[in-house]
Design an enzyme around this catalytic site. Structure first.
Site, PDB file in Angstrom:
ATOM      1  CG  ASP A   1      -3.310   7.934  -1.681  1.00  0.00           C
ATOM      2  OD1 ASP A   1      -3.094   8.399  -0.550  1.00  0.00           O
ATOM      3  OD2 ASP A   1      -3.065   6.757  -1.996  1.00  0.00           O
TER       4      ASP A   1
ATOM      5  NE  ARG B   1       0.116   1.516   3.396  1.00  0.00           N
ATOM      6  CZ  ARG B   1       1.032   2.421   3.582  1.00  0.00           C
ATOM      7  NH1 ARG B   1       2.300   2.080   3.682  1.00  0.00           N
ATOM      8  NH2 ARG B   1       0.725   3.693   3.672  1.00  0.00           N
ATOM      9  N   GLY B   2       0.225   2.411  -0.121  1.00  0.00           N
ATOM     10  CA  GLY B   2       0.984   3.646  -0.309  1.00  0.00           C
ATOM     11  C   GLY B   2       1.093   3.873  -1.811  1.00  0.00           C
ATOM     12  CB  ALA B   3       0.244   6.805  -3.910  1.00  0.00           C
TER      13      ALA B   3
END
Ligand code: MRU
Length: 356
Positions: free
Chosen positions: A244, A53-55
């Site tokens: 994001d 996860r995390g852009a």
């Protein structure tokens, strides 16, 4: 010496076995579990379930994932190969809607394949593998550059508040919001970092506090509802957060709760900096109102991290995963090419053009 979390690759491609390799972030901080992914469903699930996860990390995982899936069609003719590539691209893209890096990375991979569509499939596959590895390499360089620009905004001894995890675990190294913190640490800046726990999925507590603490950085975990207290007490000189998607006017979607921090920071005159690779700037989205905000299951709020359910059965739950911080609350957007200031419609466009 034993390995710490920063010694692991957040996202990697095993070129020999043709597998996507990620740290399963849902198991952190208790268990560092590395998982190997090869099927479309497993890769989609890993993104949707926030194992990766995390852009920026989602973008790299999707690019590598697309290559891994395309390998299944190495013996197909070009027409079948492209049909499957398009299907995989759309399927992976449906995993999460808010982080633009997902569609950005998939589009970049697909565009490259299209540009050589009459070449043998084996040649296209080699190019896709190299492109995925390049996206990862660029992410590391970009984060470091964000770190340098971000560092110019603070001074030794400053208190920095961050929300969610925009750290190494959200990228391939350094993070975005944490990049100035890591570079400052290397140079003896002695920052005091405050990490919001970040309800409901606790990325701040489980991931940011974990990685900064493992690095030896002075980090203090606070509950999300404590940011006003630490700001009022003068403990915070700057807020650094990731994002994001940045709309053309500077409105910024980031983990739910970011806009609350930004509004409180405005009240206490604390500058708020958004740290974003230019790949997260989406000039096709005019304002934050057009950003698709991911809605997630209510069980993440009521029971996921508790030993027993902490809300009455059947109660309605509203669980948007992101919120939009109005550009008027943002002091600057830190990118790999420099810092964008108001008016963002002009400054962001200039920075994006530099990237091209
Ligand atoms: O739902 P998540 O954990 O993927 O949300 C992550 C964030 O909101 C980060 O701040 C953002 O992706 C930037 S990561 C450099």
């Amino acid at each position: 010496m034993s390995k710490n979390i920063l010694d692991y690759e957040t996202v990697d491609l095993d070129v020999e076995s043709g597998e996507l390799v990620v740290i399963d972030q849902t198991k952190l901080p208790g268990n560092i579990k590395i998982i190997r992914l090869k099927t479309a469903k497993d890769i989609w699930d890993a993104i949707y379930l926030l194992k990766v996860r995390g852009a920026p990390a989602i973008g790299v995982a999707a690019a590598m994932g697309l290559y891994v899936l395309a390998l299944n069609h190495k013996n197909d003719d070009n027409v079948t190969f492209f049909k499957k590539l398009e299907e995989y691209r759309d399927y992976l893209n449906s995993a999460r809607p808010t982080a633009v890096n997902l569609s950005w990375a998939l589009a970049r991979m697909y565009r490259l394949a299209q540009s050589m569509k009459n070449e043998p499939v084996s040649v296209i596959l080699d190019a896709l593998r190299d492109e995925a590895l390049t996206i990862k390499k660029e992410d590391i360089e970009v984060c470091r550059a964000i770190g340098e620009y971000g560092l110019s905004l603070v001074k030794p001894g400053d208190g920095i508040l961050t929300h969610c995890n925009a750290g190494q675990l959200a990228t391939c190294k350094y993070g975005t919001a944490t990049a100035p913190i890591y570079l400052g640490y290397e140079r003896g800046y002695d920052f005091k970092v405050y990490a919001d726990e970040t309800r409901p999925l606790l990325q701040g507590a489980r991931l940011t506090a974990f990685e900064l603490h493992s690095a030896g950085i002075d980090v203090t975990l606070i509950c999300d509802n404590m940011s006003a207290t630490v700001m009022k007490q003068g403990k915070i000189n700057a807020v650094f957060v990731g994002c994001d998607r940045v709309a053309a006017n500077g409105d910024t979607a980031n983990k739910i709760g970011t806009s609350v921090v930004a509004a409180v920071a405005k009240y206490y005159n604390v500058p708020v900096y958004i740290c974003a690779p230019t790949s997260t700037i989406d000039l096709d989205t005019p304002t934050g109102d057009q950003i698709n905000i991911e809605q997630r299951p209510g069980t993440e709020v009521t029971e996921m991290w508790y030993k027993e359910r902490m809300a009455p059965d059947g109660v309605k739950v509203y669980n948007p995963a992101f919120d939009v911080t109005d550009h008027s609350l943002i002091s600057g957007i830190v990118t790999e090419y420099g810092i964008a200031y108001e008016p963002y419609t002009e400054s962001l466009k200039k920075l994006k053009e530099q990237g091209r």
